[in-house]
Design an enzyme around this catalytic site. Structure first.
Site, mmCIF file in Angstrom:
data_model
loop_
_atom_site.group_PDB
_atom_site.id
_atom_site.type_symbol
_atom_site.label_atom_id
_atom_site.label_comp_id
_atom_site.label_asym_id
_atom_site.label_seq_id
_atom_site.Cartn_x
_atom_site.Cartn_y
_atom_site.Cartn_z
ATOM 1 N N CYS A 167 0.867 -1.171 0.000
ATOM 2 C CA CYS A 167 0.000 0.000 0.000
ATOM 3 C C CYS A 167 0.908 1.227 0.000
ATOM 4 O O CYS A 167 1.790 1.339 0.860
ATOM 5 C CB CYS A 167 -0.903 0.002 1.231
ATOM 6 N N ASP A 194 -0.330 -5.782 0.241
ATOM 7 C CA ASP A 194 -1.612 -6.089 -0.398
ATOM 8 C C ASP A 194 -1.422 -7.359 -1.220
ATOM 9 O O ASP A 194 -0.409 -7.515 -1.903
ATOM 10 C CB ASP A 194 -2.038 -4.950 -1.334
#
Length: 128
Positions: free
Chosen positions: A34, A41
């Site tokens: 992120c 992620d």
């Protein structure tokens, strides 16, 4: 070919350029960071394409995905970047990429994008 992260996508000749056939590739190991929090992620990547003259080599695609592991990227941007890089490497007749990111804070993100080569039209579907 190296076994380390790389942005280089290797290709090989389409074994049957006279026929439109669909190639589907699924990967459940895509990760990036992120860009705001630095947290990882995770996403499932689904690719389906109709090659023109070239196909993507799978080990290079795996190493390409791996190259994002320590990079910050918004889901929308990285999905479209992957598609752009595949189009640049292969120049396919058609390609669709779907990224299904794992839940974070109760929110799921699914990004789907596609590209059609100028002048290419899909053949009519035969229903039997």
């Amino acid at each position: 070919m190296s076994s380390s992260p790389t942005k280089i996508l290797e290709v090989f000749d389409n074994p049957n350029i006279k026929r439109d056939f669909v190639i589907r590739i699924d990967s459940s190991e895509f990760t990036c960071l992120c860009p705001l929090t630095g947290q990882p992620d995770f996403a499932d990547i689904h690719i389906e394409y109709i090659s023109d003259k070239l196909c993507v080599e799978l080990k290079s695609l795996k190493n390409y995905f791996w190259s994002y592991r320590n990079e910050g990227a918004f889901h929308e941007a990285v999905t479209n970047k992957i598609l752009d890089d595949l189009v640049e490497a292969m120049d396919p007749r058609f390609i669709r990429l779907k990224a299904i990111f794992n839940v974070r804070g109760g929110v799921y993100t699914n990004i789907e994008c596609e590209h059609r080569k100028d002048g290419w039209e899909p053949r009519e579907v035969v229903n039997v």
